[in-house]
Write a protein that holds these residues in place. Structure first.
Motif, short mmCIF file in Angstrom:
data_model
loop_
_atom_site.label_atom_id
_atom_site.label_comp_id
_atom_site.label_asym_id
_atom_site.label_seq_id
_atom_site.Cartn_x
_atom_site.Cartn_y
_atom_site.Cartn_z
N LEU A 223 -29.78 -45.79 12.24
CA LEU A 223 -28.81 -46.88 12.36
C LEU A 223 -29.19 -48.06 11.48
N GLY A 224 -30.50 -48.36 11.35
CA GLY A 224 -30.94 -49.44 10.48
C GLY A 224 -30.65 -49.15 9.01
N ILE A 225 -30.87 -47.89 8.60
CA ILE A 225 -30.56 -47.52 7.21
C ILE A 225 -29.06 -47.63 6.95
N CYS A 226 -28.26 -47.19 7.92
CA CYS A 226 -26.80 -47.31 7.77
C CYS A 226 -26.38 -48.78 7.69
N THR A 227 -27.05 -49.66 8.43
CA THR A 227 -26.72 -51.09 8.40
C THR A 227 -27.02 -51.68 7.03
N VAL A 228 -28.17 -51.34 6.44
CA VAL A 228 -28.52 -51.87 5.11
C VAL A 228 -27.56 -51.36 4.05
N VAL A 229 -27.22 -50.08 4.10
CA VAL A 229 -26.28 -49.52 3.11
C VAL A 229 -24.90 -50.15 3.28
N LEU B 103 -27.32 -60.67 -3.85
CA LEU B 103 -27.54 -59.34 -3.27
C LEU B 103 -28.98 -59.12 -2.81
N PRO B 104 -30.01 -59.50 -3.56
CA PRO B 104 -31.37 -59.27 -3.03
C PRO B 104 -31.65 -60.05 -1.74
N ARG B 105 -31.15 -61.28 -1.67
CA ARG B 105 -31.37 -62.06 -0.45
C ARG B 105 -30.64 -61.45 0.74
N VAL B 106 -29.43 -60.96 0.52
CA VAL B 106 -28.66 -60.33 1.61
C VAL B 106 -29.35 -59.05 2.08
N LEU B 107 -29.87 -58.25 1.12
CA LEU B 107 -30.54 -57.01 1.50
C LEU B 107 -31.84 -57.27 2.25
N ILE B 108 -32.59 -58.29 1.84
CA ILE B 108 -33.84 -58.63 2.56
C ILE B 108 -33.52 -59.08 3.98
N THR C 31 -30.86 -58.34 5.77
CA THR C 31 -30.36 -57.20 6.53
C THR C 31 -31.49 -56.25 6.91
N SER C 32 -32.47 -56.08 6.03
CA SER C 32 -33.61 -55.20 6.34
C SER C 32 -34.46 -55.77 7.48
N VAL C 33 -34.64 -57.09 7.48
CA VAL C 33 -35.40 -57.72 8.56
C VAL C 33 -34.67 -57.53 9.89
N ILE C 34 -33.36 -57.73 9.89
CA ILE C 34 -32.57 -57.53 11.12
C ILE C 34 -32.63 -56.06 11.56
N ALA C 35 -32.59 -55.13 10.61
CA ALA C 35 -32.64 -53.70 10.96
C ALA C 35 -33.99 -53.33 11.57
N MET C 36 -35.09 -53.89 11.04
CA MET C 36 -36.41 -53.59 11.62
C MET C 36 -36.55 -54.16 13.03
N ILE C 37 -36.00 -55.35 13.24
CA ILE C 37 -36.03 -55.93 14.59
C ILE C 37 -35.20 -55.06 15.54
#
Length: 194
Positions: free
Chosen positions: A99-105, A147-152, A154-160
């Motif tokens: 689900l986290g990978i799907c959120t980042v994509v 885009l890099p800031r948004v991806l970072i 989103t990745s932090v939110i996905a790990m949490i």
């Protein structure tokens, strides 16, 4: 009192040691294996005899006429008495990672679509005009939402979310086991089509 069994062989203590009346071979008949009476005829012999065939020949079952041939459904009522917390943790961990990978994509695709439509430039120009003054240009939305800031972010939110979902699912398994000990668990009805 007279013994009607006839002469019996004597055992070592003087009592008769021969077979009992139900165990003796009937006289005048050869010994054959015992076949108990059956309520329904056996598939080999009974069907063959009804069809007029020899008992040794395999009988072909004819379909019944007038009867509906709907598939029969077997059902079983089962109860989930216990959920193993270790297996729940493993499954929830893998599902939350997916689900986290799907959120980042999804966040990356959404950002690219919005950038191609010109949303960031239009909204960013409006915000910079509203917040700008004579000496400063105002807030730059395009550089803030790159885009890099948004991806970072989103990745932090996905790990949490991975950590929280795994912990909550494991805690939920413990709570389910406690409550199932009191009320018996969730009952399921499973059906199998034949």
């Amino acid at each position: 009192m007279t013994d009607t069994r006839g002469p019996q062989p004597q055992g070592y203590d003087g009592r008769a040691s021969g077979p009992l009346p139900g165990e003796r071979e009937p006289q005048g008949r050869a010994a054959q294996p015992y076949h108990p009476p059956q309520a329904y005829p056996s598939p080999e012999g009974g069907a063959a005899q009804r069809a007029g065939q020899q008992p040794g020949v395999a009988a072909v079952r004819l379909p019944r006429t007038g009867a509906r041939t709907t598939p029969r459904t077997r059902k079983a009522r089962l109860r989930v008495a216990k959920a193993d917390p270790w297996s729940v943790m493993k499954v929830s961990f893998l599902l939350s990672i997916a689900l986290g990978i799907c959120t980042v994509v999804a966040a990356a695709v959404l950002w690219m679509v919005m950038d191609a439509m010109g949303v960031f430039s239009t909204v960013g120009g409006t915000i910079s005009e509203a917040t700008g003054s004579n000496e400063s240009n105002g807030f730059d939305l395009q550089s803030f939402l790159s885009l890099p800031r948004v991806l970072i972010f989103t990745s932090v939110i996905a790990m949490i979310d991975v950590v929280l979902a795994t912990a909550l699912a494991t805690l939920g398994a413990f709570i389910y086991n406690l409550s199932a000990g009191f009320v018996g668990g969730v009952e399921l009805t499973l059906a199998e089509d034949e």
